[in-house]
Design an enzyme around this catalytic site. Structure first.
Site, PDB file in Angstrom:
ATOM      1  N   GLY A 288       0.833  -1.214   0.000  1.00 32.83           N
ATOM      2  CA  GLY A 288       0.000   0.000   0.000  1.00 32.83           C
ATOM      3  C   GLY A 288       0.858   1.250   0.000  1.00 32.83           C
ATOM      4  O   GLY A 288       1.905   1.284   0.635  1.00 32.83           O
TER       5      GLY A 288
ATOM      6  N   ARG B 278      13.621   9.986  -2.373  1.00 39.60           N
ATOM      7  CA  ARG B 278      14.545  11.125  -2.570  1.00 39.60           C
ATOM      8  C   ARG B 278      15.812  10.954  -1.739  1.00 39.60           C
ATOM      9  O   ARG B 278      16.935  11.155  -2.220  1.00 39.60           O
ATOM     10  CB  ARG B 278      13.805  12.410  -2.178  1.00 39.60           C
ATOM     11  CG  ARG B 278      14.630  13.672  -2.169  1.00 39.60           C
ATOM     12  CD  ARG B 278      13.712  14.834  -1.744  1.00 39.60           C
ATOM     13  NE  ARG B 278      14.422  16.094  -1.664  1.00 39.60           N
ATOM     14  CZ  ARG B 278      15.035  16.550  -0.572  1.00 39.60           C
ATOM     15  NH1 ARG B 278      15.012  15.811   0.546  1.00 39.60           N
ATOM     16  NH2 ARG B 278      15.642  17.717  -0.566  1.00 39.60           N
TER      17      ARG B 278
ATOM     18  N   ARG C 168       0.684  -5.032  -6.452  1.00 39.95           N
ATOM     19  CA  ARG C 168       0.797  -6.369  -5.872  1.00 39.95           C
ATOM     20  C   ARG C 168       1.426  -7.266  -6.936  1.00 39.95           C
ATOM     21  O   ARG C 168       1.186  -7.071  -8.126  1.00 39.95           O
ATOM     22  CB  ARG C 168      -0.589  -6.932  -5.513  1.00 39.95           C
ATOM     23  CG  ARG C 168      -1.434  -5.977  -4.677  1.00 39.95           C
ATOM     24  CD  ARG C 168      -1.094  -6.016  -3.202  1.00 39.95           C
ATOM     25  NE  ARG C 168      -1.810  -4.985  -2.470  1.00 39.95           N
ATOM     26  CZ  ARG C 168      -1.480  -4.580  -1.255  1.00 39.95           C
ATOM     27  NH1 ARG C 168      -0.445  -5.106  -0.635  1.00 39.95           N
ATOM     28  NH2 ARG C 168      -2.170  -3.653  -0.639  1.00 39.95           N
TER      29      ARG C 168
ATOM     30  N   GLY D 242       5.585  -2.672   3.518  1.00 40.08           N
ATOM     31  CA  GLY D 242       5.115  -3.294   4.762  1.00 40.08           C
ATOM     32  C   GLY D 242       5.623  -4.715   4.907  1.00 40.08           C
ATOM     33  O   GLY D 242       6.554  -5.131   4.202  1.00 40.08           O
ATOM     34  N   ASP D 243       4.994  -5.488   5.792  1.00 41.02           N
ATOM     35  CA  ASP D 243       5.554  -6.813   6.106  1.00 41.02           C
ATOM     36  C   ASP D 243       5.488  -7.782   4.928  1.00 41.02           C
ATOM     37  O   ASP D 243       6.372  -8.611   4.762  1.00 41.02           O
ATOM     38  CB  ASP D 243       4.943  -7.405   7.383  1.00 41.02           C
ATOM     39  CG  ASP D 243       3.440  -7.643   7.295  1.00 41.02           C
ATOM     40  OD1 ASP D 243       2.830  -7.179   6.304  1.00 41.02           O
ATOM     41  OD2 ASP D 243       2.888  -8.277   8.196  1.00 41.02           O
TER      42      ASP D 243
ATOM     43  N   THR E 107       4.102   2.234   5.806  1.00 41.29           N
ATOM     44  CA  THR E 107       2.706   1.782   5.905  1.00 41.29           C
ATOM     45  C   THR E 107       1.958   2.693   6.867  1.00 41.29           C
ATOM     46  O   THR E 107       2.489   3.030   7.928  1.00 41.29           O
ATOM     47  CB  THR E 107       2.612   0.314   6.385  1.00 41.29           C
ATOM     48  OG1 THR E 107       1.276   0.044   6.814  1.00 41.29           O
ATOM     49  CG2 THR E 107       3.540   0.006   7.547  1.00 41.29           C
ATOM     50  N   ILE E 108       0.739   3.061   6.495  1.00 43.51           N
ATOM     51  CA  ILE E 108      -0.016   3.962   7.382  1.00 43.51           C
ATOM     52  C   ILE E 108      -0.480   3.244   8.650  1.00 43.51           C
ATOM     53  O   ILE E 108      -0.855   3.882   9.621  1.00 43.51           O
ATOM     54  CB  ILE E 108      -1.231   4.608   6.672  1.00 43.51           C
ATOM     55  CG1 ILE E 108      -2.265   3.561   6.255  1.00 43.51           C
ATOM     56  CG2 ILE E 108      -0.801   5.460   5.503  1.00 43.51           C
ATOM     57  CD1 ILE E 108      -3.612   4.143   5.839  1.00 43.51           C
ATOM     58  N   ASP E 109      -0.435   1.901   8.652  1.00 45.24           N
ATOM     59  CA  ASP E 109      -1.010   1.156   9.781  1.00 45.24           C
ATOM     60  C   ASP E 109      -0.126   1.071  11.029  1.00 45.24           C
ATOM     61  O   ASP E 109      -0.583   0.676  12.086  1.00 45.24           O
ATOM     62  CB  ASP E 109      -1.352  -0.281   9.343  1.00 45.24           C
ATOM     63  CG  ASP E 109      -2.533  -0.315   8.391  1.00 45.24           C
ATOM     64  OD1 ASP E 109      -3.374   0.594   8.467  1.00 45.24           O
ATOM     65  OD2 ASP E 109      -2.595  -1.243   7.561  1.00 45.24           O
TER      66      ASP E 109
ATOM     67  N   ASP F 240       2.035  -1.172  11.778  1.00 50.13           N
ATOM     68  CA  ASP F 240       1.849  -2.535  12.299  1.00 50.13           C
ATOM     69  C   ASP F 240       3.110  -3.391  12.164  1.00 50.13           C
ATOM     70  O   ASP F 240       3.036  -4.593  11.972  1.00 50.13           O
ATOM     71  CB  ASP F 240       0.671  -3.213  11.583  1.00 50.13           C
ATOM     72  CG  ASP F 240       0.874  -3.281  10.076  1.00 50.13           C
ATOM     73  OD1 ASP F 240       1.820  -2.638   9.564  1.00 50.13           O
ATOM     74  OD2 ASP F 240       0.101  -3.974   9.404  1.00 50.13           O
TER      75      ASP F 240
ATOM     76  N   ARG G 199      -6.794  -2.758   8.909  1.00 49.41           N
ATOM     77  CA  ARG G 199      -7.375  -4.099   8.765  1.00 49.41           C
ATOM     78  C   ARG G 199      -6.891  -5.026   9.873  1.00 49.41           C
ATOM     79  O   ARG G 199      -7.641  -5.780  10.437  1.00 49.41           O
ATOM     80  CB  ARG G 199      -7.014  -4.664   7.386  1.00 49.41           C
ATOM     81  CG  ARG G 199      -8.061  -5.614   6.853  1.00 49.41           C
ATOM     82  CD  ARG G 199      -7.851  -6.017   5.419  1.00 49.41           C
ATOM     83  NE  ARG G 199      -6.468  -6.216   5.060  1.00 49.41           N
ATOM     84  CZ  ARG G 199      -5.866  -5.630   4.033  1.00 49.41           C
ATOM     85  NH1 ARG G 199      -6.539  -4.798   3.288  1.00 49.41           N
ATOM     86  NH2 ARG G 199      -4.604  -5.876   3.749  1.00 49.41           N
TER      87      ARG G 199
ATOM     88  N   GLU H 127     -15.633   8.559  22.619  1.00 47.96           N
ATOM     89  CA  GLU H 127     -16.114   7.862  23.819  1.00 47.96           C
ATOM     90  C   GLU H 127     -15.696   6.391  23.816  1.00 47.96           C
ATOM     91  O   GLU H 127     -15.478   5.797  24.862  1.00 47.96           O
ATOM     92  CB  GLU H 127     -17.646   7.949  23.909  1.00 47.96           C
ATOM     93  CG  GLU H 127     -18.154   9.238  24.546  1.00 47.96           C
ATOM     94  CD  GLU H 127     -17.903  10.466  23.693  1.00 47.96           C
ATOM     95  OE1 GLU H 127     -17.730  11.545  24.280  1.00 47.96           O
ATOM     96  OE2 GLU H 127     -17.869  10.365  22.463  1.00 47.96           O
TER      97      GLU H 127
ATOM     98  N   GLU I 125     -11.329  -0.600  10.713  1.00 43.34           N
ATOM     99  CA  GLU I 125     -12.076  -1.426   9.741  1.00 43.34           C
ATOM    100  C   GLU I 125     -11.944  -2.922  10.022  1.00 43.34           C
ATOM    101  O   GLU I 125     -12.818  -3.709   9.684  1.00 43.34           O
ATOM    102  CB  GLU I 125     -11.619  -1.118   8.304  1.00 43.34           C
ATOM    103  CG  GLU I 125     -10.164  -1.444   8.044  1.00 43.34           C
ATOM    104  CD  GLU I 125      -9.708  -1.115   6.626  1.00 43.34           C
ATOM    105  OE1 GLU I 125     -10.458  -1.397   5.683  1.00 43.34           O
ATOM    106  OE2 GLU I 125      -8.595  -0.592   6.483  1.00 43.34           O
TER     107      GLU I 125
ATOM    108  N   ARG J  58     -25.383   7.756  13.029  1.00 46.62           N
ATOM    109  CA  ARG J  58     -24.856   7.970  11.677  1.00 46.62           C
ATOM    110  C   ARG J  58     -23.500   7.283  11.559  1.00 46.62           C
ATOM    111  O   ARG J  58     -22.756   7.178  12.538  1.00 46.62           O
ATOM    112  CB  ARG J  58     -24.665   9.458  11.396  1.00 46.62           C
ATOM    113  CG  ARG J  58     -25.950  10.248  11.312  1.00 46.62           C
ATOM    114  CD  ARG J  58     -26.702   9.948  10.007  1.00 46.62           C
ATOM    115  NE  ARG J  58     -27.864  10.807   9.849  1.00 46.62           N
ATOM    116  CZ  ARG J  58     -29.035  10.609  10.395  1.00 46.62           C
ATOM    117  NH1 ARG J  58     -29.209   9.582  11.201  1.00 46.62           N
ATOM    118  NH2 ARG J  58     -30.048  11.420  10.160  1.00 46.62           N
TER     119      ARG J  58
ATOM    120  N   HIS K 109     -10.133   5.854   1.801  1.00 47.53           N
ATOM    121  CA  HIS K 109      -8.805   6.108   1.225  1.00 47.53           C
ATOM    122  C   HIS K 109      -8.321   7.547   1.350  1.00 47.53           C
ATOM    123  O   HIS K 109      -7.173   7.836   1.015  1.00 47.53           O
ATOM    124  CB  HIS K 109      -8.784   5.673  -0.239  1.00 47.53           C
ATOM    125  CG  HIS K 109      -8.624   4.183  -0.373  1.00 47.53           C
ATOM    126  ND1 HIS K 109      -9.672   3.320  -0.162  1.00 47.53           N
ATOM    127  CD2 HIS K 109      -7.537   3.419  -0.638  1.00 47.53           C
ATOM    128  CE1 HIS K 109      -9.236   2.076  -0.328  1.00 47.53           C
ATOM    129  NE2 HIS K 109      -7.958   2.103  -0.602  1.00 47.53           N
TER     130      HIS K 109
END
Length: 333
Positions: A21, A31, A82, A112-113, A136-138, A140, A182, A198, A233, A257, A263
């Site tokens: 990702g 760079r 991928r 990532g991994d 990676t944004i996660d 993880d 994920r 909360e 998610e 709601r 993304h």
């Protein structure tokens, strides 16, 4: 730490690729790799679309001008894809032959991994030293306090959640906000705490729906009508829509709601922190190859460079500390 052959020739030509990702800050990292390589007199090649580019021989020499004016851009100029073929022995053989034609004898993999797993396999088979950089944004991946893109993604989430709180307040509504993650709940955890949510639901913890409903019921009784629930998610109970459905069936009077941020969290100009760590990691990856450190992931822990063998970076996951969960509970009461 070295691959099975144990001794390595001096690296003279480096290939750099982004895989998995995309995440904001990858360009800053590319760079840094290119400019550090050129500074030390090494040739450097950009491999387009990750491992797929290795198979297609979409490999281009880069210089300092190739990476001008990209530090502030999200995404990745090298693109990412991928590539299942790379996980087949035949695919890796083809990739190796294409690298050999260009004389590439060291690789920097930003991803990532899954990307590191591919690098580990490849390096062990063909004795090409690989350095992993966690993009990676996660957040993880174990062995680093930060991954490139996480800070930007969290700030994007916070900005969106703050805006949602305004409308929640105007209408006395419960908002269920789904953020990315994920397998890891760090975006949910950090953005949830920073926006005063909360409740925060993450994959690392079992969701106690009974406790969540009881808490919302109690808040409804004391007329605390603005509530935010941030859901990763990958929460085992399901994403935002599933959680909302359950709450609505139990508390029909609540105006519920759902907002799925999606993304939007992947894109955008990287924050200062992401630009800095990407630059630092890119520079360190080249130094690693020069110093003979092979098959490690470059990370930052306690503000120092930290090197984790690639196979450990692949297997290990970050642990969510009990203290964070306690903070969530106390501050949301």
């Amino acid at each position: 730490m070295n691959s099975k052959k144990g001794t390595h020739k001096k690296v003279t030509k480096i290939g750099v690729l982004t895989s998995g990702g995309d995440s904001p800050g990858m360009n800053a990292c590319i760079r840094a790799v290119v400019r550090t390589s050129r500074y030390y007199g090494m040739d450097v090649f950009g491999i387009v679309r990750g491992y797929q580019g290795m198979l297609d021989s979409d490999i281009n020499e880069m210089d300092s001008r190739s990476v001008a004016n990209i530090i502030q851009r999200g995404g990745t100029i090298l693109k990412t894809a991928r590539c299942l073929e790379f996980y087949e022995p035949q695919g890796r053989k083809k990739a190796y032959e294409n690298l050999k034609k260009k004389g590439i004898d060291g690789l920097v993999i930003i991803g990532g991994d899954g990307s590191f797993r591919g690098a580990q396999l490849f390096s062990n088979e063909y004795d090409i030293p690989c350095i992993g950089i966690p993009g990676t944004i996660d957040k993880d991946i174990a062995g680093t306090d930060f991954t490139i893109g996480f800070d930007t993604a969290v700030n994007t989430a916070i900005e969106s959640i703050d805006k949602i709180r305004d409308t929640a307040d105007a209408h006395d509504r419960l908002f269920i906000i789904e953020v990315m993650g994920r397998d890891a709940g760090y975006i949910a955890l950090h953005s949830g705490i920073a926006t005063g949510a909360e409740h925060i639901l993450i994959p690392e913890r079992k969701t106690d729906m009974e406790a969540l409903v009881a808490s919302l019921e109690e808040k409804e009784k004391r007329k605390k009508l603005v509530n935010l629930v941030v859901v990763a998610e990958g929460d085992e109970f399901g994403g935002g829509n599933e959680v909302a459905k359950t709450i609505k069936s139990r508390l029909p009077n609540l105006d519920v709601r759902v907002a799925i941020l999606g993304h939007i969290q992947r894109g955008g100009s990287p924050t200062c922190l992401d630009r800095l760590i990407a630059s630092r990691m890119g520079y360190s990856a080249v130094e690693c190859l020069m110093e003979g450190k092979h098959n490690v992931m470059v990370g930052i822990m306690n503000n120092r460079m930290h090197y984790t063998p690639l196979n450990n970076a692949v297997k290990a996951k970050q642990k969510v500390s009990e203290e964070w969960m306690k903070i969530v509970k106390i501050l949301a009461s």
